[in-house]
Write a protein that holds these residues in place. Sequence first.
Motif, PDB file in Angstrom:
ATOM      1  N   THR A  30      60.836 -19.700 -14.390  1.00  0.00           N
ATOM      2  CA  THR A  30      59.502 -19.165 -14.110  1.00  0.00           C
ATOM      3  C   THR A  30      59.475 -17.660 -14.305  1.00  0.00           C
ATOM      4  O   THR A  30      58.549 -17.116 -14.920  1.00  0.00           O
ATOM      5  CB  THR A  30      59.078 -19.522 -12.668  1.00  0.00           C
ATOM      6  N   GLU A  31      60.503 -16.993 -13.798  1.00  0.00           N
ATOM      7  CA  GLU A  31      60.584 -15.535 -13.937  1.00  0.00           C
ATOM      8  C   GLU A  31      60.652 -15.118 -15.405  1.00  0.00           C
ATOM      9  O   GLU A  31      60.039 -14.130 -15.806  1.00  0.00           O
ATOM     10  CB  GLU A  31      61.813 -15.029 -13.186  1.00  0.00           C
ATOM     11  N   LEU A  32      61.379 -15.883 -16.205  1.00  0.00           N
ATOM     12  CA  LEU A  32      61.505 -15.578 -17.631  1.00  0.00           C
ATOM     13  C   LEU A  32      60.287 -16.041 -18.433  1.00  0.00           C
ATOM     14  O   LEU A  32      60.138 -15.672 -19.596  1.00  0.00           O
ATOM     15  CB  LEU A  32      62.761 -16.239 -18.209  1.00  0.00           C
ATOM     16  N   ASP A  33      59.470 -16.882 -17.798  1.00  0.00           N
ATOM     17  CA  ASP A  33      58.282 -17.442 -18.444  1.00  0.00           C
ATOM     18  C   ASP A  33      58.656 -18.215 -19.707  1.00  0.00           C
ATOM     19  O   ASP A  33      58.097 -18.010 -20.790  1.00  0.00           O
ATOM     20  CB  ASP A  33      57.266 -16.345 -18.766  1.00  0.00           C
ATOM     21  N   ILE A  34      59.654 -19.102 -19.562  1.00  0.00           N
ATOM     22  CA  ILE A  34      60.053 -19.962 -20.681  1.00  0.00           C
ATOM     23  C   ILE A  34      59.985 -21.418 -20.234  1.00  0.00           C
ATOM     24  O   ILE A  34      60.101 -21.728 -19.051  1.00  0.00           O
ATOM     25  CB  ILE A  34      61.468 -19.633 -21.214  1.00  0.00           C
ATOM     26  N   THR A  35      59.783 -22.286 -21.206  1.00  0.00           N
ATOM     27  CA  THR A  35      59.708 -23.717 -20.922  1.00  0.00           C
ATOM     28  C   THR A  35      61.111 -24.311 -20.801  1.00  0.00           C
ATOM     29  O   THR A  35      62.101 -23.695 -21.219  1.00  0.00           O
ATOM     30  CB  THR A  35      58.963 -24.455 -22.048  1.00  0.00           C
ATOM     31  N   ASN A  36      61.159 -25.509 -20.261  1.00  0.00           N
ATOM     32  CA  ASN A  36      62.433 -26.228 -20.182  1.00  0.00           C
ATOM     33  C   ASN A  36      63.022 -26.430 -21.572  1.00  0.00           C
ATOM     34  O   ASN A  36      64.224 -26.315 -21.770  1.00  0.00           O
ATOM     35  CB  ASN A  36      62.248 -27.594 -19.515  1.00  0.00           C
ATOM     36  N   GLU A  37      62.147 -26.724 -22.537  1.00  0.00           N
ATOM     37  CA  GLU A  37      62.588 -26.956 -23.905  1.00  0.00           C
ATOM     38  C   GLU A  37      63.185 -25.684 -24.519  1.00  0.00           C
ATOM     39  O   GLU A  37      64.206 -25.738 -25.202  1.00  0.00           O
ATOM     40  CB  GLU A  37      61.430 -27.461 -24.773  1.00  0.00           C
ATOM     41  N   SER A  41      67.125 -25.221 -25.651  1.00  0.00           N
ATOM     42  CA  SER A  41      67.479 -24.775 -27.000  1.00  0.00           C
ATOM     43  C   SER A  41      68.357 -23.534 -26.942  1.00  0.00           C
ATOM     44  O   SER A  41      69.373 -23.443 -27.639  1.00  0.00           O
ATOM     45  CB  SER A  41      66.207 -24.493 -27.796  1.00  0.00           C
ATOM     46  N   TYR A  42      67.986 -22.566 -26.119  1.00  0.00           N
ATOM     47  CA  TYR A  42      68.758 -21.324 -25.978  1.00  0.00           C
ATOM     48  C   TYR A  42      70.171 -21.607 -25.472  1.00  0.00           C
ATOM     49  O   TYR A  42      71.138 -21.025 -25.949  1.00  0.00           O
ATOM     50  CB  TYR A  42      68.026 -20.384 -25.023  1.00  0.00           C
ATOM     51  N   LEU A  43      70.275 -22.547 -24.530  1.00  0.00           N
ATOM     52  CA  LEU A  43      71.578 -22.860 -23.925  1.00  0.00           C
ATOM     53  C   LEU A  43      72.416 -23.813 -24.772  1.00  0.00           C
ATOM     54  O   LEU A  43      73.602 -23.997 -24.509  1.00  0.00           O
ATOM     55  CB  LEU A  43      71.372 -23.465 -22.530  1.00  0.00           C
ATOM     56  N   THR A  49      69.531 -33.039 -20.614  1.00  0.00           N
ATOM     57  CA  THR A  49      70.471 -32.326 -19.744  1.00  0.00           C
ATOM     58  C   THR A  49      69.729 -31.312 -18.892  1.00  0.00           C
ATOM     59  O   THR A  49      69.986 -31.193 -17.687  1.00  0.00           O
ATOM     60  CB  THR A  49      71.565 -31.638 -20.575  1.00  0.00           C
ATOM     61  N   MET A  50      68.782 -30.595 -19.491  1.00  0.00           N
ATOM     62  CA  MET A  50      68.005 -29.622 -18.730  1.00  0.00           C
ATOM     63  C   MET A  50      67.236 -30.315 -17.609  1.00  0.00           C
ATOM     64  O   MET A  50      67.211 -29.842 -16.473  1.00  0.00           O
ATOM     65  CB  MET A  50      67.039 -28.874 -19.660  1.00  0.00           C
ATOM     66  N   TYR A  51      66.617 -31.451 -17.921  1.00  0.00           N
ATOM     67  CA  TYR A  51      65.892 -32.197 -16.891  1.00  0.00           C
ATOM     68  C   TYR A  51      66.836 -32.685 -15.790  1.00  0.00           C
ATOM     69  O   TYR A  51      66.470 -32.704 -14.618  1.00  0.00           O
ATOM     70  CB  TYR A  51      65.133 -33.377 -17.501  1.00  0.00           C
ATOM     71  N   VAL A  58      72.943 -33.524 -11.866  1.00  0.00           N
ATOM     72  CA  VAL A  58      74.259 -33.013 -12.244  1.00  0.00           C
ATOM     73  C   VAL A  58      74.381 -31.570 -11.765  1.00  0.00           C
ATOM     74  O   VAL A  58      73.382 -30.870 -11.599  1.00  0.00           O
ATOM     75  CB  VAL A  58      74.506 -33.085 -13.772  1.00  0.00           C
ATOM     76  N   ARG A  59      75.599 -31.145 -11.576  1.00  0.00           N
ATOM     77  CA  ARG A  59      75.861 -29.765 -11.158  1.00  0.00           C
ATOM     78  C   ARG A  59      75.530 -28.822 -12.310  1.00  0.00           C
ATOM     79  O   ARG A  59      75.850 -29.092 -13.464  1.00  0.00           O
ATOM     80  CB  ARG A  59      77.330 -29.624 -10.775  1.00  0.00           C
ATOM     81  N   ILE A  60      74.886 -27.722 -11.985  1.00  0.00           N
ATOM     82  CA  ILE A  60      74.532 -26.739 -12.999  1.00  0.00           C
ATOM     83  C   ILE A  60      75.712 -25.798 -13.190  1.00  0.00           C
ATOM     84  O   ILE A  60      76.126 -25.126 -12.236  1.00  0.00           O
ATOM     85  CB  ILE A  60      73.279 -25.945 -12.581  1.00  0.00           C
ATOM     86  N   PRO A  61      76.270 -25.742 -14.392  1.00  0.00           N
ATOM     87  CA  PRO A  61      77.398 -24.840 -14.626  1.00  0.00           C
ATOM     88  C   PRO A  61      76.982 -23.382 -14.398  1.00  0.00           C
ATOM     89  O   PRO A  61      75.863 -22.979 -14.739  1.00  0.00           O
ATOM     90  CB  PRO A  61      77.749 -25.065 -16.098  1.00  0.00           C
ATOM     91  N   ALA A  62      77.874 -22.602 -13.826  1.00  0.00           N
ATOM     92  CA  ALA A  62      77.584 -21.188 -13.563  1.00  0.00           C
ATOM     93  C   ALA A  62      77.188 -20.465 -14.838  1.00  0.00           C
ATOM     94  O   ALA A  62      76.326 -19.575 -14.823  1.00  0.00           O
ATOM     95  CB  ALA A  62      78.794 -20.516 -12.923  1.00  0.00           C
ATOM     96  N   MET A  63      77.780 -20.844 -15.959  1.00  0.00           N
ATOM     97  CA  MET A  63      77.478 -20.169 -17.221  1.00  0.00           C
ATOM     98  C   MET A  63      76.023 -20.348 -17.637  1.00  0.00           C
ATOM     99  O   MET A  63      75.484 -19.520 -18.364  1.00  0.00           O
ATOM    100  CB  MET A  63      78.417 -20.646 -18.340  1.00  0.00           C
TER     101      MET A  63
END
Length: 75
Positions: A30-37, A41-43, A49-51, A58-63
């Motif tokens: 929200t702060e970055l104002d980017i969508t899940n999609e 893509s960036y990651l 996986t994002m959902y 699933v655990r979110i990797p620190a990276m």
Amino acid sequence: MTLTNLHANYICLEVQMKKSSPDKLRDILTELDITNEMAASYLGVSIRTMYRYLAGEVRIPAMVLIALKYYTDEL
């Protein structure tokens, strides 16, 4: 950024992740104002996986959080 700073940031993120990681990820998106999609893509992960990160399945990797800290829409 020095290795010491990176390590300190990692520890801070690890502590933050222990409390409601999906909520923290939502706040960052929200702060970055980017969508899940866009984030997926960036990651370099699938949208599924994002959902799963956002659903807490699933655990979110620190990276993931570290990478988003350096996100820029110019990429």
